[in-house]
Design a protein around this motif. Structure first.
Motif, PDB file in Angstrom:
ATOM      1  N   GLY A 195       0.943  -1.271   0.181  1.00 28.36           N
ATOM      2  CA  GLY A 195      -0.056   0.055   0.042  1.00 28.36           C
ATOM      3  C   GLY A 195       0.806   1.149   0.196  1.00 28.36           C
ATOM      4  N   GLY A 196       2.143   1.118   0.586  1.00 33.16           N
ATOM      5  CA  GLY A 196       2.897   2.332   0.402  1.00 33.16           C
ATOM      6  C   GLY A 196       2.353   3.656   1.186  1.00 33.16           C
ATOM      7  N   ALA A 197       2.914   4.784   0.521  1.00 30.96           N
ATOM      8  CA  ALA A 197       2.510   5.988   1.034  1.00 30.96           C
ATOM      9  C   ALA A 197       1.231   6.315   1.232  1.00 30.96           C
ATOM     10  N   ALA A 198       0.340   5.860   0.273  1.00 34.43           N
ATOM     11  CA  ALA A 198      -1.257   6.312   0.316  1.00 34.43           C
ATOM     12  C   ALA A 198      -1.897   5.944   1.636  1.00 34.43           C
ATOM     13  N   TYR A 199      -1.217   4.784   2.247  1.00 34.67           N
ATOM     14  CA  TYR A 199      -1.816   4.551   3.586  1.00 34.67           C
ATOM     15  C   TYR A 199      -0.934   4.860   4.914  1.00 34.67           C
ATOM     16  N   ALA A 200      -0.146   5.819   4.586  1.00 36.41           N
ATOM     17  CA  ALA A 200       0.979   6.278   5.702  1.00 36.41           C
ATOM     18  C   ALA A 200       0.062   6.818   6.802  1.00 36.41           C
ATOM     19  N   CYS A 201      -0.864   7.579   6.523  1.00 35.65           N
ATOM     20  CA  CYS A 201      -1.683   8.503   7.664  1.00 35.65           C
ATOM     21  C   CYS A 201      -2.659   7.508   8.458  1.00 35.65           C
ATOM     22  N   ILE A 202      -2.148   6.817   9.301  1.00 38.32           N
ATOM     23  CA  ILE A 202      -3.106   5.614   9.805  1.00 38.32           C
ATOM     24  C   ILE A 202      -4.031   6.250  10.900  1.00 38.32           C
ATOM     25  N   GLU A 203      -5.288   5.813  10.858  1.00 35.25           N
ATOM     26  CA  GLU A 203      -6.269   6.444  11.494  1.00 35.25           C
ATOM     27  C   GLU A 203      -6.605   5.479  12.652  1.00 35.25           C
ATOM     28  N   LEU A 204      -6.535   6.139  14.076  1.00 33.23           N
ATOM     29  CA  LEU A 204      -6.713   5.372  15.148  1.00 33.23           C
ATOM     30  C   LEU A 204      -7.729   6.309  16.230  1.00 33.23           C
ATOM     31  N   HIS A 205      -8.926   5.977  15.935  1.00 39.01           N
ATOM     32  CA  HIS A 205      -9.909   6.636  16.974  1.00 39.01           C
ATOM     33  C   HIS A 205      -9.815   8.108  16.995  1.00 39.01           C
ATOM     34  N   ARG A 206     -10.174   8.866  16.252  1.00 36.13           N
ATOM     35  CA  ARG A 206     -10.246  10.236  16.374  1.00 36.13           C
ATOM     36  C   ARG A 206      -8.708  10.785  16.380  1.00 36.13           C
ATOM     37  N   THR A 207      -7.680   9.937  16.046  1.00 38.62           N
ATOM     38  CA  THR A 207      -6.448  10.316  16.116  1.00 38.62           C
ATOM     39  C   THR A 207      -5.785   9.745  14.770  1.00 38.62           C
ATOM     40  N   VAL A 208      -4.791  10.424  14.318  1.00 39.99           N
ATOM     41  CA  VAL A 208      -4.077  10.011  13.017  1.00 39.99           C
ATOM     42  C   VAL A 208      -2.453  10.136  13.353  1.00 39.99           C
ATOM     43  N   ALA A 209      -2.137   8.854  12.864  1.00 39.68           N
ATOM     44  CA  ALA A 209      -0.543   8.605  12.986  1.00 39.68           C
ATOM     45  C   ALA A 209       0.328   8.584  11.730  1.00 39.68           C
ATOM     46  N   PRO A 210       0.898   9.764  11.225  1.00 41.74           N
ATOM     47  CA  PRO A 210       1.812   9.528  10.303  1.00 41.74           C
ATOM     48  C   PRO A 210       2.616   8.464  10.655  1.00 41.74           C
ATOM     49  N   PHE A 211       2.828   7.281   9.862  1.00 45.53           N
ATOM     50  CA  PHE A 211       3.747   6.372  10.174  1.00 45.53           C
ATOM     51  C   PHE A 211       3.947   5.467   8.988  1.00 45.53           C
ATOM     52  N   ALA A 212       5.442   5.316   8.622  1.00 43.57           N
ATOM     53  CA  ALA A 212       5.972   4.466   7.413  1.00 43.57           C
ATOM     54  C   ALA A 212       7.245   4.294   7.592  1.00 43.57           C
ATOM     55  N   PRO A 213       7.804   3.170   7.058  1.00 41.08           N
ATOM     56  CA  PRO A 213       9.317   2.744   7.230  1.00 41.08           C
ATOM     57  C   PRO A 213      10.156   4.043   6.880  1.00 41.08           C
ATOM     58  N   ASP A 214       9.835   5.097   6.098  1.00 42.46           N
ATOM     59  CA  ASP A 214      10.721   5.939   5.708  1.00 42.46           C
ATOM     60  C   ASP A 214      10.381   7.471   6.029  1.00 42.46           C
ATOM     61  N   GLY A 215       9.263   7.461   6.961  1.00 38.93           N
ATOM     62  CA  GLY A 215       8.651   8.932   7.284  1.00 38.93           C
ATOM     63  C   GLY A 215       7.405   8.926   6.234  1.00 38.93           C
ATOM     64  N   VAL A 216       6.749  10.150   6.427  1.00 37.89           N
ATOM     65  CA  VAL A 216       5.296  10.031   5.868  1.00 37.89           C
ATOM     66  C   VAL A 216       5.599  11.664   5.420  1.00 37.89           C
ATOM     67  N   GLU A 217       5.193  12.048   4.034  1.00 38.10           N
ATOM     68  CA  GLU A 217       5.457  13.296   3.620  1.00 38.10           C
ATOM     69  C   GLU A 217       4.199  14.490   4.229  1.00 38.10           C
ATOM     70  N   SER A 218       2.966  13.905   4.046  1.00 40.20           N
ATOM     71  CA  SER A 218       2.052  14.717   4.692  1.00 40.20           C
ATOM     72  C   SER A 218       0.728  14.042   5.061  1.00 40.20           C
ATOM     73  N   CYS A 219       0.150  14.429   5.966  1.00 34.54           N
ATOM     74  CA  CYS A 219      -1.405  14.035   6.279  1.00 34.54           C
ATOM     75  C   CYS A 219      -2.323  15.226   6.272  1.00 34.54           C
ATOM     76  N   THR A 220      -3.420  15.042   5.929  1.00 31.56           N
ATOM     77  CA  THR A 220      -4.585  15.734   5.917  1.00 31.56           C
ATOM     78  C   THR A 220      -5.761  15.453   6.694  1.00 31.56           C
ATOM     79  N   VAL A 221      -5.730  16.179   7.860  1.00 31.95           N
ATOM     80  CA  VAL A 221      -6.953  15.755   8.852  1.00 31.95           C
ATOM     81  C   VAL A 221      -8.057  16.822   9.070  1.00 31.95           C
ATOM     82  N   LYS A 222      -9.075  16.285   9.775  1.00 30.14           N
ATOM     83  CA  LYS A 222     -10.212  17.280  10.189  1.00 30.14           C
ATOM     84  C   LYS A 222      -9.871  18.013  11.352  1.00 30.14           C
ATOM     85  N   PRO A 223     -10.425  19.248  11.468  1.00 34.70           N
ATOM     86  CA  PRO A 223     -10.208  20.001  12.641  1.00 34.70           C
ATOM     87  C   PRO A 223     -10.563  19.065  13.917  1.00 34.70           C
ATOM     88  N   GLY A 224      -9.845  19.119  14.996  1.00 33.86           N
ATOM     89  CA  GLY A 224     -10.079  18.209  16.235  1.00 33.86           C
ATOM     90  C   GLY A 224      -9.395  17.022  16.231  1.00 33.86           C
TER      91      GLY A 224
END
Length: 158
Positions: A18-47
């Motif tokens: 899946g690679g970078a397309a899935y690197a912004c992992i959603e965890l119950h109203r929390t997002v974790a940018p997490f991938a082997p070589d870092g994550v370029e960007s994640c877009t999140v909702k306010p809050g």
């Protein structure tokens, strides 16, 4: 976090195909940018809270890292840095805490990152350096881990 990674099929996994397309992992109203070589960007909702994995190392029976909790725990601690990496958000230093999982019982899905049969069961332990950020204001924010991993968090306007 590691339970989510290990239990997610490879095609939807930043550690799999899946690679970078899935690197912004959603965890119950929390997002974790997490991938082997870092994550370029994640877009999140306010809050949305941001879970920063400054460093993390996972050891499991799937990988042959040991068969007991003690062996897996020693492997995870040895693989991770002894000192927390420096983390800044928009240039301001963030407190990083040492974290370690309990012994995790994992059941692998179809198309898992290890290429093992669906339903394979195993054990895992992870060690890491983490920070949980309160929701950021709308706009762009820069997270820097150490001197080399940069992630942009874009908080949408309502």
């Amino acid at each position: 976090m590691w339970t989510t990674v290990l239990a997610t099929p490879s095609a939807q996994n930043p550690f799999g195909t899946g690679g970078a397309a899935y690197a912004c992992i959603e965890l119950h109203r929390t997002v974790a940018p997490f991938a082997p070589d870092g994550v370029e960007s994640c877009t999140v909702k306010p809050g949305t809270k941001i879970f920063v994995m400054a460093a993390s190392f996972e050891c499991s029976t799937f990988e042959g890292n040991g068969t007991t909790e003690e062996e897996l725990r020693a492997c995870a601690r040895t693989g991770d840095p002894d000192v927390a990496p420096k983390v800044t958000v928009d240039g301001k230093r963030v407190r990083v805490a040492e974290a370690e999982t309990r012994l995790l019982n994992i059941v692998l899905p179809d198309d898992n990152i290890f290429g093992l049969p669906s339903g394979s069961e195993g054990l895992s332990v992870a060690h890491g350096w983490v920070a949980l950020l309160h929701p950021l204001r709308p706009g762009k924010h820069t997270i820097l881990i150490g001197d080399s991993i940069t992630t942009t968090i874009v908080v949408r306007h309502r």
